[in-house]
Design an enzyme around this catalytic site. Structure first.
Site, mmCIF file in Angstrom:
data_model
loop_
_atom_site.group_PDB
_atom_site.id
_atom_site.type_symbol
_atom_site.label_atom_id
_atom_site.label_comp_id
_atom_site.label_asym_id
_atom_site.label_seq_id
_atom_site.Cartn_x
_atom_site.Cartn_y
_atom_site.Cartn_z
ATOM 1 C CG ASN A 404 3.166 38.344 16.220
ATOM 2 O OD1 ASN A 404 3.277 39.232 17.052
ATOM 3 N ND2 ASN A 404 3.818 38.370 15.066
ATOM 4 C CD GLU A 523 5.957 46.398 17.462
ATOM 5 O OE1 GLU A 523 5.842 45.473 16.672
ATOM 6 O OE2 GLU A 523 5.016 46.932 18.064
HETATM 7 P P1 C2E Z 1 2.851 43.377 14.887
HETATM 8 O O1 C2E Z 1 3.048 42.109 15.623
HETATM 9 O O2 C2E Z 1 2.851 44.628 15.680
HETATM 10 O O3 C2E Z 1 3.927 43.389 13.756
HETATM 11 C C1 C2E Z 1 4.618 44.499 13.379
HETATM 12 C C2 C2E Z 1 4.021 45.106 12.175
HETATM 13 O O4 C2E Z 1 4.603 46.370 11.943
HETATM 14 C C3 C2E Z 1 4.294 44.308 10.918
HETATM 15 O O5 C2E Z 1 3.182 44.479 10.046
HETATM 16 C C4 C2E Z 1 5.496 45.031 10.333
HETATM 17 O O6 C2E Z 1 5.629 44.858 8.951
HETATM 18 C C5 C2E Z 1 5.164 46.447 10.673
HETATM 19 N N1 C2E Z 1 6.358 47.284 10.750
HETATM 20 C C6 C2E Z 1 7.564 46.926 11.235
HETATM 21 N N2 C2E Z 1 8.431 47.940 11.179
HETATM 22 C C7 C2E Z 1 7.744 49.000 10.669
HETATM 23 C C8 C2E Z 1 8.121 50.361 10.382
HETATM 24 O O7 C2E Z 1 9.252 50.804 10.577
HETATM 25 N N3 C2E Z 1 7.143 51.144 9.891
HETATM 26 C C9 C2E Z 1 5.895 50.705 9.641
HETATM 27 N N4 C2E Z 1 4.998 51.529 9.145
HETATM 28 N N5 C2E Z 1 5.503 49.413 9.912
HETATM 29 C C10 C2E Z 1 6.440 48.580 10.418
HETATM 30 P P2 C2E Z 1 2.490 43.250 9.417
HETATM 31 O O8 C2E Z 1 3.493 42.250 9.016
HETATM 32 O O9 C2E Z 1 1.537 43.780 8.423
HETATM 33 O O10 C2E Z 1 1.706 42.621 10.607
HETATM 34 C C11 C2E Z 1 0.644 43.286 11.154
HETATM 35 C C12 C2E Z 1 0.094 42.568 12.334
HETATM 36 O O11 C2E Z 1 -0.480 41.307 11.982
HETATM 37 C C13 C2E Z 1 1.147 42.208 13.359
HETATM 38 O O12 C2E Z 1 1.449 43.322 14.097
HETATM 39 C C14 C2E Z 1 0.457 41.122 14.118
HETATM 40 O O13 C2E Z 1 -0.427 41.652 15.051
HETATM 41 C C15 C2E Z 1 -0.346 40.412 13.051
HETATM 42 N N6 C2E Z 1 0.364 39.214 12.648
HETATM 43 C C16 C2E Z 1 1.342 39.076 11.746
HETATM 44 N N7 C2E Z 1 1.755 37.780 11.678
HETATM 45 C C17 C2E Z 1 1.018 37.095 12.587
HETATM 46 C C18 C2E Z 1 0.976 35.735 13.023
HETATM 47 O O14 C2E Z 1 1.718 34.870 12.574
HETATM 48 N N8 C2E Z 1 0.063 35.403 13.985
HETATM 49 C C19 C2E Z 1 -0.740 36.336 14.521
HETATM 50 N N9 C2E Z 1 -1.588 35.957 15.454
HETATM 51 N N10 C2E Z 1 -0.732 37.626 14.160
HETATM 52 C C20 C2E Z 1 0.146 38.013 13.209
HETATM 53 CA CA CA Z 2 3.478 45.359 17.503
HETATM 54 CA CA CA Z 3 4.247 41.328 17.013
#
Ligand code: C2E
Ligand code: CA
Ligand code: CA
Length: 562
Positions: A404, A523
């Protein structure tokens, strides 16, 4: 300055005794009428009188008559000059006391029109000054000062009537106004504000005081005597308004929309003065903006506690990299048709010494705001590429890793070079990775972001547009970005079987993506039913808890092998 025929007037003005305008006129009138008369009289008396006594008698009578005549002339002139003197005095009073001239307007000679024109001009001028000081030129709405004045007046009236009424004060902001200006131009931004105001005025009606209290900010409150939006249904009211005006507005055949957020404060609980109430509704508005996901926020002291927490987190977050508290997890993705495990998304985690694992949805926005997302993002990218290098060296099956990229990273002009260096350092090829960007990251500085993305694309790096459908969703720029993948946001996938709107949106996104030749990833797939549905729709890849939660690199190795 040219004297334009004022030479004589200017000459007379130098005579100390002739200070006033009337004295000048009178002197001229006196000399003009009496000098010839007296000369004539003297000449007549000297040449015709037989003796001195008769001559003196005639002279005496003539002198008395002249004096009476002079006096009467001067008096009449003085009266005739009254319009000029009065106009001058009233102008002076307007300048010193802002009192509007009250002069007769029914005479139609030059002096009459001097008075009438003075009245009209000063009235218009005064209205203009009042307007400029109290109204906003762009929207025509009252400005901040007048809003506070009107709120004050309402509060004062309530206190006189000793009413114990409570009522809300709303501050609303079009949070994408800056982006609208940079995308469509300043003029379109202005027209958007006007269109927004018009729509809001239609919804609110005449019983609400509406004002432009900031650039993209509008504030309003219901007049207490009329539509009584009481404290308990204010959020409900705000929600309806928020929903209605968030929808796109037509501005010269362009459809423009912005996210709308609303802050609410309530009289008398949040304050009893207009300043306090407006300040608190604006604070609530910033809360809504900071929290990211709430569109409506009521001011509460609870928030202050959270702000304190946030501040503490920010301090800790600055040390998180050096203290090695950050780590990555990977969430696998499968190819929908074949079921093959072909790629994974790197997701950042923070292991806080006190609070345990903190979600990136909490700390990524803090890092973005305080500016160290760039450093954090670089760490994520390096770590992910290091992991991938190690993965390859071990002879694991090929996998594509997506990382990301935050909006702030796209503001760094050297980002693409840095990315290429990390790829080379780990002896990877550009096909091994994909970068995920969100719509909002493009909006702030569209031109430079597009340049960076174009460069990355020219080197063969794939780009995916994350959370599609939730943000700005403007089709005009979709074709400008060299995308490979569109990720349907999980909020639609989650409700794809239960909510016809989510299904319709998902269908539209897939059709749109396909027509642009893009791959589509769904997703948040959590159930078999959802998987079947996105398969039917024609999605290429799927990611979600149905297959796996985000896991460690070691777990990912096991996952792809079974
Ligand atoms: P995102 O990029 O949309 O990442 C997907 C999020 O959805 C992830 O949450 C993941 O754990 C969650 N997810 C995936 N499959 C499912 C599912 O079946 N059900 C549900 N309820 N959730 C699911 P996470 O890991 O908490 O990340 C949240 C957001 O944080 C990410 O959304 C992204 O915008 C940001 N993020 C995470 N890592 C990074 C990074 O390294 N850099 C940046 N800039 N942003 C990050
Ligand atoms: Ca996403
Ligand atoms: Ca993403």
């Amino acid at each position: 300055m040219s004297l334009n025929g004022l030479n004589f007037y200017s000459y007379l003005s130098r005579i100390r005794l002739l200070k006033t305008y009337s004295s000048k006129i009178m002197l001229v009138a006196f000399l003009g009428t009496h000098v010839p008369l007296i000369t004539l009289l003297l000449f007549f008396v000297i040449s015709t009188a037989q003796d001195l006594q008769t001559a003196l008698k005639i002279l005496g009578i003539a002198l008395v008559a002249t004096l009476i005549g002079t006096f009467a002339t001067l008096l009449a002139l003085h009266k005739l000059l009254a319009p000029v003197v009065l106009t001058s005095k009233s102008l002076n009073r307007y300048l010193t006391e802002r009192e509007i001239p009250n002069l007769p307007v029914s005479f139609d000679d030059e002096a009459g029109s001097l008075m009438a024109d003075t009245v009209t001009t000063v009235r218009k001028l005064d209205e203009l000054i009042h307007y400029m000081a109290n109204y906003d030129g762009l929207s025509g709405l009252p400005n901040r000062d007048l809003f506070l004045e009107k709120l004050n007046f309402t509060l004062h009236e309530l206190s006189i009537k000793e009413e114990t009424l409570s009522f809300p004060i709303f501050s609303l902001e079009a949070t994408h106004l800056k982006q609208i200006r940079s995308n469509f131009g300043i003029h379109m931004g202005d027209l958007y504000v006007r269109a927004l105001v018009q729509k809001l005025e239609n919804i609110l009606g005449p019983e609400t005081v509406l004002a432009r209290t900031g650039d993209g900010e509008l504030s309003f409150f219901p007049l207490s005597s009329s539509s009584q939006v009481l404290e308990f249904d204010s959020e409900h009211w705000a929600e309806k308004i928020q929903k209605t005006i968030s929808s796109p507005l037509t501005v010269i055949d362009q459809q423009i929309s912005s996210e709308i957020q609303i802050g609410i404060s309530v009289f008398p609980y949040d304050g009893k003065s207009s300043d306090q109430l407006l300040w608190k509704s604006e604070t609530a508005l910033s809360q809504a903006k900071l929290s990211g996901n709430s569109k409506i926020q009521t001011y509460s002291s609870e928030w202050k506690e959270r702000m304190k927490e946030k501040y503490l987190l920010e301090k800790d977050l600055k040390l998180a990299i050096s203290k090695k508290q950050l780590f990555l997890q990977y969430q696998p993705r499968i190819e929908v048709q074949s079921g093959k495990k072909i790629s994974a998304e790197a997701l950042l985690r923070w292991n806080h010494p006190e609070y345990g694992i903190i979600s990136p949805t909490i700390f990524v926005p803090i890092a973005e705001e305080s500016g160290f997302i760039a450093e954090m993002g670089e760490w994520v990218f390096s770590k992910a590429m290091e992991d991938l290098g190690a993965w390859k060296k071990k002879g694991n099956p090929p996998i594509r890793i997506s990382v990301n990229l935050s909006a702030k990273q796209l503001e760094d002009p050297n980002i693409s070079k840095k990315i290429l260096q990390v790829i080379e350092k780990n002896q990877l090829s550009v096909e091994d990775l994909e970068l995920e960007i969100t719509e909002s990251s493009l909006i702030t500085n569209m031109q430079s972001a597009l340049e960076i993305l174009g460069e990355l694309h020219s080197w063969g790096i794939s780009l995916a547009l994350d959370d599609f459908g939730t943000g700005y969703s403007s089709l005009s720029y979709l074709s400008k970005i060299p995308l490979k993948t569109l990720k349907v946001d999980q909020s639609f996938v989650r409700k794809i079987l239960t909510d016809p709107n989510s299904l319709a949106i998902s269908k539209t996104i897939v059709a749109l993506g396909k027509s642009l030749g893009l791959r589509i990833t769904a997703e948040g797939v959590e159930t078999e039913g959802q998987l079947q549905k996105i398969k039917d729709l024609g999605c290429d890849e799927a990611q979600g808890f149905l297959f796996s939660r985000p896991i460690s690199l070691e777990e990912l190795e096991k996952f792809v092998q079974v």
